[in-house]
Write a protein that holds these residues in place. Sequence first.
Motif, PDB file in Angstrom:
ATOM      1  N   ALA A  67       0.278   5.180   2.121  1.00 30.31           N
ATOM      2  CA  ALA A  67       0.129   4.945   0.675  1.00 30.31           C
ATOM      3  C   ALA A  67      -0.460   6.159  -0.045  1.00 30.31           C
ATOM      4  N   ASP A  68      -0.844   7.175   0.730  1.00 29.00           N
ATOM      5  CA  ASP A  68      -1.487   8.364   0.176  1.00 29.00           C
ATOM      6  C   ASP A  68      -2.761   8.017  -0.609  1.00 29.00           C
ATOM      7  N   VAL A  69      -3.581   7.195   0.008  1.00 25.29           N
ATOM      8  CA  VAL A  69      -4.873   6.807  -0.568  1.00 25.29           C
ATOM      9  C   VAL A  69      -5.926   7.034   0.533  1.00 25.29           C
ATOM     10  N   PRO A 114      -7.775  -8.486   2.538  1.00 28.24           N
ATOM     11  CA  PRO A 114      -8.180  -7.951   3.840  1.00 28.24           C
ATOM     12  C   PRO A 114      -7.016  -7.982   4.843  1.00 28.24           C
ATOM     13  N   GLY A 115      -7.047  -7.039   5.809  1.00 24.49           N
ATOM     14  CA  GLY A 115      -6.050  -7.049   6.880  1.00 24.49           C
ATOM     15  C   GLY A 115      -6.382  -8.157   7.877  1.00 24.49           C
ATOM     16  N   GLU A 116      -5.531  -8.266   8.894  1.00 24.09           N
ATOM     17  CA  GLU A 116      -5.790  -9.283   9.919  1.00 24.09           C
ATOM     18  C   GLU A 116      -6.760  -8.680  10.932  1.00 24.09           C
ATOM     19  N   ARG A 117      -7.919  -9.316  11.079  1.00 23.17           N
ATOM     20  CA  ARG A 117      -8.963  -8.776  11.940  1.00 23.17           C
ATOM     21  C   ARG A 117      -8.537  -8.870  13.416  1.00 23.17           C
ATOM     22  N   THR A 118      -8.580  -7.724  14.129  1.00 23.14           N
ATOM     23  CA  THR A 118      -8.188  -7.726  15.546  1.00 23.14           C
ATOM     24  C   THR A 118      -9.395  -7.538  16.460  1.00 23.14           C
ATOM     25  N   SER A 119     -10.482  -7.002  15.945  1.00 21.34           N
ATOM     26  CA  SER A 119     -11.746  -6.948  16.672  1.00 21.34           C
ATOM     27  C   SER A 119     -12.835  -6.891  15.600  1.00 21.34           C
ATOM     28  N   THR A 155       3.026  -5.166   3.045  1.00 25.52           N
ATOM     29  CA  THR A 155       2.555  -5.689   1.750  1.00 25.52           C
ATOM     30  C   THR A 155       1.313  -4.913   1.289  1.00 25.52           C
ATOM     31  N   HIS A 156       0.498  -4.470   2.252  1.00 26.63           N
ATOM     32  CA  HIS A 156      -0.683  -3.671   1.892  1.00 26.63           C
ATOM     33  C   HIS A 156      -0.280  -2.292   1.369  1.00 26.63           C
ATOM     34  N   LEU A 174      -1.130  -1.139  -2.395  1.00 21.58           N
ATOM     35  CA  LEU A 174      -1.910   0.081  -2.631  1.00 21.58           C
ATOM     36  C   LEU A 174      -1.185   1.028  -3.583  1.00 21.58           C
ATOM     37  N   LYS A 175       0.132   1.124  -3.429  1.00 22.62           N
ATOM     38  CA  LYS A 175       0.912   1.979  -4.345  1.00 22.62           C
ATOM     39  C   LYS A 175       0.837   1.452  -5.776  1.00 22.62           C
ATOM     40  N   MET A 176       0.848   0.126  -5.909  1.00 20.34           N
ATOM     41  CA  MET A 176       0.716  -0.493  -7.238  1.00 20.34           C
ATOM     42  C   MET A 176      -0.661  -0.154  -7.839  1.00 20.34           C
ATOM     43  N   ILE A 177      -1.707  -0.320  -7.021  1.00 19.72           N
ATOM     44  CA  ILE A 177      -3.074  -0.040  -7.482  1.00 19.72           C
ATOM     45  C   ILE A 177      -3.182   1.419  -7.938  1.00 19.72           C
ATOM     46  N   LYS A 178      -2.644   2.297  -7.105  1.00 20.49           N
ATOM     47  CA  LYS A 178      -2.665   3.739  -7.384  1.00 20.49           C
ATOM     48  C   LYS A 178      -1.955   4.043  -8.705  1.00 20.49           C
TER      49      LYS A 178
END
Lengths: 225, 225
Positions: B10-12, B28-33, B42-43, B47-51
Motif C-alpha cells: 500500500a506504500d504506507v 485489525p488483521g487476523e491475529r496469528t500469535s 481488503t486491508h 489503506l489506499k483509500m485512506i491514503k
Amino acid sequence: MRIAELSRRADVPVPTIKYYLREGLLSPGERTSHNQAQYDETHVHRLKMIKALIDVGGLSVAATREVLGKMYAPGMSVIDSAGKAQFAMTTPRPVIEDEAWAEATEQTEALIKRLGWQVRQTNPARQTLTSALATLYRLGQTGQLELLDEYARTARQVAEAELTLLAREPDPHTLLETAVIWTVLGDIVFSALRRFAQEDVAYGGPAEGRHSAEDGGVPGAAARA
Amino acid sequence: MRIAELSRRADVPVPTIKYYLREGLLSPGERTSHNQAQYDETHVHRLKMIKALIDVGGLSVAATREVLGKMYAPGMSVIDSAGKAQFAMTTPRPVIEDEAWAEATEQTEALIKRLGWQVRQTNPARQTLTSALATLYRLGQTGQLELLDEYARTARQVAEAELTLLAREPDPHTLLETAVIWTVLGDIVFSALRRFAQEDVAYGGPAEGRHSAEDGGVPGAAARA
C-alpha cells in the motif's frame, strides 16, 4: 493607528500580527517610539488579504509570503505578477514515482495536447492533476477518467467568465488583488456549488427525473432515463 | 500477509499503519500469535483509500474515519451512505459572525432559491460557500459575485456528468467508493484544470484573441474584443 486598533479592525490577534511582521508578510508600521509603531489603512487591508489566503484559502505562511511578494513586486507587469502569484498559490503535491504516476503523467500530457491549450511546463497545476490521476490509477478508479474532457470544458467556461470580468477592472493593482483572491476563493466556491449540485441532482432535480426509492437507492439513477 | 508486506503493497509506513489501526481507520488483521497478525487484500485496498483521502484529498484523520464509517456502515442504503459520506468530507470553515457573514448568508440563501435547487439546511457546503462569500465582502471584492450563477451552472453540468457515469456502475459498494473518491479528487482535478484554462485564456487562446504586449499586459484583455 496602534497595533491594538489594527488588530480590532482586521480581526487578527496582536500576537498573530507580530508573527506576520517577523515573517515579512506585513510591512512594519511607522515607528513613533522605541516600542510603538503607527499603522494605516494599507496594513488593515493587507492583513485582511493575509487572513483570506491563510484561513479561507488554506495557504501556508510561506506560500502566502510568496504570493504577496509577487503581487506587490515593484516594476513587474500585471500579467507577469498575476502569473507568478498564480503559480505560488498552487500547493505542491507529493510526487510518488511509481507506475501509476507514469500513466498519470501521460494522461495529463495527452489531455493538454487534446485540448490544444498553452500550459507551460512550469505550471504547478500539471503536478496537481498528475497526482490526482495517479491516485485514481492506484485505486483502480479509471472509469472516472472519462469525465476529464467535460471537466476541462467547464473549467474553461469558468476561466473565460472570470477573465472577462477581470478585464473590466481599470486599476491594475485592484485587478491583481482580485485575480489572486478569486483564484483561491473560486476553488472553494466551485467546490461548494458542486456539492449543492450533487445533492440536487441525486435527491432533487426536475420532477420527472426526481430520485425515488424505486430507483433502487442509486444516486443519479434518474440521469439514466 | 504480514504488516511489512501490507506496508510495501500500500506504500504506507508500518508506524502509520499502526496509527491507523489504533485510530480505528483500518480494521485489525487476523491475529496469528500474541504479536503478529495477518492482513489481506481488503486491508491493502482500504489503506489506499485512506491514503487518497488524507494525502491527496487533504482530509483530517477524524474526517477520514467518519467518511469510512459512513461508507462501510452495515444496513445503510447506498444513497444514504453516499449522502452522509459526502457531508463528512466537507471540511468545516470558521464562522465569524460579523456583518459580512450576515450578508454572505443572505447571498447563499438567495442563490439556492434562485437556482431552485434542493439543498438541505444540514449540507455543510452551505457554510463553505458563506465563508468564502463573507471573505469577499470583507475585502470589498463584491464584483466577482456576478460569477456565482455561471459557477453554479457549470458545477451542475459537472455533477450531472458525474452522476450519469456513477449510475452505470452495477456494484453498490464500488459505486459508493467511486462517489467518495471522486468527490474529493474531483475538486482537485477541477482546480488544476481551471489553472490550466486560466493560463491558456490569459496567455494563449485562439490566435485571433491571443494576448500580446499591445493589450497593455492585462490578463483577459483579449476577452473584451
